[in-house]
Design a protein around this motif. Structure first.
Motif, PDB file in Angstrom:
ATOM      1  N   GLY A  14       0.806  -1.215   0.000  1.00  0.00           N
ATOM      2  CA  GLY A  14       0.000   0.000   0.000  1.00  0.00           C
ATOM      3  C   GLY A  14       0.836   1.260   0.000  1.00  0.00           C
ATOM      4  O   GLY A  14       0.406   2.301   0.481  1.00  0.00           O
ATOM      5  N   GLY A  40      -5.889   1.419  -5.732  1.00  0.00           N
ATOM      6  CA  GLY A  40      -5.865   2.232  -4.521  1.00  0.00           C
ATOM      7  C   GLY A  40      -5.994   3.706  -4.828  1.00  0.00           C
ATOM      8  O   GLY A  40      -5.750   4.156  -5.943  1.00  0.00           O
ATOM      9  N   SER A  83      -8.636   0.754  -0.832  1.00  0.00           N
ATOM     10  CA  SER A  83      -7.526   1.123   0.055  1.00  0.00           C
ATOM     11  C   SER A  83      -6.922   2.454  -0.368  1.00  0.00           C
ATOM     12  O   SER A  83      -7.085   2.905  -1.499  1.00  0.00           O
ATOM     13  CB  SER A  83      -6.448   0.035   0.033  1.00  0.00           C
ATOM     14  OG  SER A  83      -5.911  -0.081  -1.274  1.00  0.00           O
ATOM     15  N   ILE A  85      -3.369   4.541  -0.806  1.00  0.00           N
ATOM     16  CA  ILE A  85      -1.948   4.293  -1.035  1.00  0.00           C
ATOM     17  C   ILE A  85      -1.153   5.438  -0.415  1.00  0.00           C
ATOM     18  O   ILE A  85      -1.416   6.605  -0.688  1.00  0.00           O
ATOM     19  CB  ILE A  85      -1.640   4.182  -2.534  1.00  0.00           C
ATOM     20  CG1 ILE A  85      -2.400   2.993  -3.127  1.00  0.00           C
ATOM     21  CG2 ILE A  85      -0.151   4.048  -2.774  1.00  0.00           C
ATOM     22  CD1 ILE A  85      -2.326   2.904  -4.622  1.00  0.00           C
TER      23      ILE A  85
END
Length: 90
Positions: A14, A40, A83, A85
């Motif tokens: 990530g 992301g 998600s 990053i």
């Protein structure tokens, strides 16, 4: 440059280095947006640019899609980024 290793770091950890973020090509248009896979979300400001948008995968390659493009596509396609990053400043 080994984009496969950069993409692997983005997916697994990530994170992405700011140096690599600047070199990622921007995806403005494509033949079939349904084949775009969101990876992301990025919200990062550099000295010269403001990266607000998402990292996506298309045909095995990594691209940056700006939030304006994502907003324009929202009527036809829903790109959900699960998600965030983190950008590592060099």
């Amino acid at each position: 440059m080994e984009w496969d290793s950069v993409l692997q770091d983005v997916v697994q950890d990530g994170t992405i280095r700011e140096l690599y973020l600047k070199k990622i090509p921007v995806l403005i248009t494509c033949d079939n947006w349904k084949k775009v896979e969101p990876i992301g979300w990025i919200d990062h400001k550099t000295n010269l640019a403001y990266y607000k948008g998402g990292i996506v995968r298309l045909k095995g390659r990594m691209y940056f899609v700006s939030d304006k493009t994502i907003d324009a596509l929202a009527e036809f396609l829903s790109l959900k980024f699960k998600s965030k990053i983190n950008v590592i400043i060099d």
